[in-house]
Design a protein around this motif. Structure first.
Motif, PDB file in Angstrom:
ATOM      1  N   GLY A 170     -74.052  49.462  24.614  1.00  0.00           N
ATOM      2  CA  GLY A 170     -73.017  50.453  24.331  1.00  0.00           C
ATOM      3  C   GLY A 170     -72.576  50.404  22.882  1.00  0.00           C
ATOM      4  N   GLY A 171     -71.727  51.352  22.524  1.00  0.00           N
ATOM      5  CA  GLY A 171     -71.277  51.451  21.145  1.00  0.00           C
ATOM      6  C   GLY A 171     -70.369  50.307  20.744  1.00  0.00           C
ATOM      7  N   ARG A 172     -70.728  49.640  19.672  1.00  0.00           N
ATOM      8  CA  ARG A 172     -69.924  48.521  19.177  1.00  0.00           C
ATOM      9  C   ARG A 172     -68.492  48.943  18.883  1.00  0.00           C
ATOM     10  N   ASP A 173     -68.324  50.054  18.169  1.00  0.00           N
ATOM     11  CA  ASP A 173     -66.989  50.458  17.733  1.00  0.00           C
ATOM     12  C   ASP A 173     -66.154  50.977  18.896  1.00  0.00           C
ATOM     13  N   PHE A 174     -66.803  51.560  19.903  1.00  0.00           N
ATOM     14  CA  PHE A 174     -66.115  51.962  21.120  1.00  0.00           C
ATOM     15  C   PHE A 174     -65.523  50.731  21.809  1.00  0.00           C
ATOM     16  N   MET A 175     -66.302  49.691  21.980  1.00  0.00           N
ATOM     17  CA  MET A 175     -65.838  48.487  22.673  1.00  0.00           C
ATOM     18  C   MET A 175     -64.786  47.746  21.867  1.00  0.00           C
ATOM     19  N   GLY A 192     -72.998  45.479  19.330  1.00  0.00           N
ATOM     20  CA  GLY A 192     -73.470  46.621  20.105  1.00  0.00           C
ATOM     21  C   GLY A 192     -74.218  47.586  19.218  1.00  0.00           C
ATOM     22  N   THR A 193     -74.713  48.644  19.827  1.00  0.00           N
ATOM     23  CA  THR A 193     -75.356  49.700  19.058  1.00  0.00           C
ATOM     24  C   THR A 193     -74.300  50.307  18.142  1.00  0.00           C
ATOM     25  N   HIS A 209     -76.199  57.940  10.383  1.00  0.00           N
ATOM     26  CA  HIS A 209     -77.310  57.164  10.924  1.00  0.00           C
ATOM     27  C   HIS A 209     -76.797  55.839  11.493  1.00  0.00           C
ATOM     28  N   GLY A 210     -77.624  55.229  12.325  1.00  0.00           N
ATOM     29  CA  GLY A 210     -77.251  53.986  12.971  1.00  0.00           C
ATOM     30  C   GLY A 210     -77.544  52.772  12.110  1.00  0.00           C
ATOM     31  N   LEU A 211     -77.097  51.630  12.585  1.00  0.00           N
ATOM     32  CA  LEU A 211     -77.253  50.376  11.867  1.00  0.00           C
ATOM     33  C   LEU A 211     -78.002  49.383  12.739  1.00  0.00           C
ATOM     34  N   GLY A 212     -79.210  49.010  12.337  1.00  0.00           N
ATOM     35  CA  GLY A 212     -79.895  47.905  12.994  1.00  0.00           C
ATOM     36  C   GLY A 212     -80.572  48.195  14.311  1.00  0.00           C
ATOM     37  N   GLY A 213     -80.727  49.449  14.707  1.00  0.00           N
ATOM     38  CA  GLY A 213     -81.467  49.756  15.917  1.00  0.00           C
ATOM     39  C   GLY A 213     -80.654  49.576  17.189  1.00  0.00           C
ATOM     40  N   LEU A 214     -81.313  49.869  18.326  1.00  0.00           N
ATOM     41  CA  LEU A 214     -80.654  49.789  19.625  1.00  0.00           C
ATOM     42  C   LEU A 214     -80.395  48.344  20.034  1.00  0.00           C
ATOM     43  N   ASP A 215     -79.246  48.121  20.644  1.00  0.00           N
ATOM     44  CA  ASP A 215     -78.882  46.780  21.103  1.00  0.00           C
ATOM     45  C   ASP A 215     -79.231  46.637  22.580  1.00  0.00           C
ATOM     46  N   PRO A 218     -85.096  43.364  23.467  1.00  0.00           N
ATOM     47  CA  PRO A 218     -85.210  42.376  22.399  1.00  0.00           C
ATOM     48  C   PRO A 218     -84.165  42.560  21.306  1.00  0.00           C
ATOM     49  N   GLY A 219     -83.575  43.772  21.236  1.00  0.00           N
ATOM     50  CA  GLY A 219     -82.525  43.996  20.250  1.00  0.00           C
ATOM     51  C   GLY A 219     -81.315  43.108  20.466  1.00  0.00           C
ATOM     52  N   LYS A 220     -81.102  42.658  21.708  1.00  0.00           N
ATOM     53  CA  LYS A 220     -79.924  41.824  21.971  1.00  0.00           C
ATOM     54  C   LYS A 220     -80.019  40.455  21.287  1.00  0.00           C
ATOM     55  N   PRO A 221     -81.049  39.644  21.552  1.00  0.00           N
ATOM     56  CA  PRO A 221     -81.116  38.377  20.819  1.00  0.00           C
ATOM     57  C   PRO A 221     -81.268  38.586  19.314  1.00  0.00           C
ATOM     58  N   GLU A 222     -81.938  39.652  18.909  1.00  0.00           N
ATOM     59  CA  GLU A 222     -82.078  39.925  17.472  1.00  0.00           C
ATOM     60  C   GLU A 222     -80.715  40.153  16.830  1.00  0.00           C
ATOM     61  N   HIS A 223     -79.877  40.941  17.477  1.00  0.00           N
ATOM     62  CA  HIS A 223     -78.563  41.240  16.918  1.00  0.00           C
ATOM     63  C   HIS A 223     -77.630  40.039  17.008  1.00  0.00           C
TER      64      HIS A 223
END
Length: 303
Positions: A170-175, A192-193, A209-215, A218-223
């Motif tokens: 989900g959206g980082r800034d929303f959470m 988050g995304t 544009h987004g930052l760092g791809g989808l969370d 594999p995006g979760k451990p990467e982030h």
């Protein structure tokens, strides 16, 4: 440790496994974990709060897009507005599954909708939604539908010097709008995304544009690693897109939804995770009471 630890959890295998791991992590010996390495990460939708019939952020976003389509009818021919207007259930099923291709279209529209807004402006819109919109099944604000046992778990980990992060598709800034008052987790510990930001004329504003791809996946451990420089030793999730995050952790917790009376019963988009959990001996919990429904329920390891 006292008898009040994880008070609303059953005194069963899951509770014992959590307490044994944490006790070992803070006690000198083979399982000891240095304080700097005590990172815990949790998914949000379906792990910390209810995600049915769709993750709550989509309720917030779809309302905004409905307003945009009403103002500009040409949007009705473009995804995801088209799916919203046509009530395309197949599209929404792919949203629920967090299909990357579909999520990308959502993110593109999301970026357009809020590009150029300041954090304060975005936060204010989220707060209006939090205070005025009610979840259809339970008729309470969405932010009330968090899981009491998971809040207890977060506090238990913090009491034992774990730094707790939320890592969600989900959206980082929303959470971040409700993270501190709802979970007791600082904004900077929410992963988050995310949108990128620009400094413009004395203000921070959202970019298109987004930052760092989808969370997700594999995006979760990467982030998590990009944020902390470490991988989690404790992780909790409930869906296939959480597998990679749980694989990186020493202790993995799977939330399995099987209670349609107190919440929702469903297994969709978690089949691979359940199989992986069985293969690896991860801890699984069931029967999740919602905070707004009281804490008299129980959370226990499935047989």
């Amino acid at each position: 440790m006292t008898c009040t630890v994880l008070a609303s959890w059953n005194d069963g295998a899951a509770k014992r496994a959590v307490i044994e791991f944490v006790t070992s992590a803070v006690t000198p010996g083979e399982g000891f974990v240095e304080i700097a390495d005590r990172i815990a990460a949790f998914d949000n939708d379906g792990t910390l709060w209810s995600e049915q019939p769709l993750p709550p952020q989509f309720d917030f976003v779809f309302r905004k897009w409905g307003e945009e389509v009403a103002a500009d009818h040409s949007l009705a021919a473009v995804q995801p507005y088209k799916a919203l207007v046509e009530k395309d259930n197949a599209f929404f099923a792919r949203v629920e599954a967090q299909d990357p291709e579909v999520i990308e279209t959502l993110l593109a529209a999301f970026s357009r909708s809020w590009a150029g807004t300041t954090p304060a402006e975005f936060d204010a819109q989220v707060r209006v939604w939090l205070e005025t919109v009610r979840q259809p099944k339970f008729d309470v604000p969405y932010v009330e539908l968090v899981y009491a046992p998971m809040l207890e778990l977060i506090e238990y980990l913090k009491d034992n010097d774990f730094r707790v992060f939320v890592c969600s598709g989900g959206g980082r800034d929303f959470m971040r709008v409700f993270a501190e008052e709802t979970w007791g987790i600082y904004k900077e510990n929410v992963i988050g995304t995310a949108a990128d930001y620009h400094y413009l004329n004395g203000s921070i504003v959202r970019a298109e544009h987004g930052l760092g791809g989808l969370d997700i996946g594999p995006g979760k451990p990467e982030h998590i690693f990009a944020t902390t420089g470490r991988l989690p030793v404790f992780a909790g999730g409930n869906a296939d897109v959480d597998i990679e995050m749980l694989e990186t952790a020493t202790f993995a917790l799977l939330v399995n939804h099987d209670d349609d009376e107190r919440e929702f019963a469903y297994t969709s988009n978690a089949e691979k995770l359940v199989e992986r959990a069985k293969e690896r001996g991860w801890t699984m919990v069931y029967n999740i009471p919602l905070r707004s429904r009281g804490t008299s329920g129980e959370m226990s390891l499935g047989e």
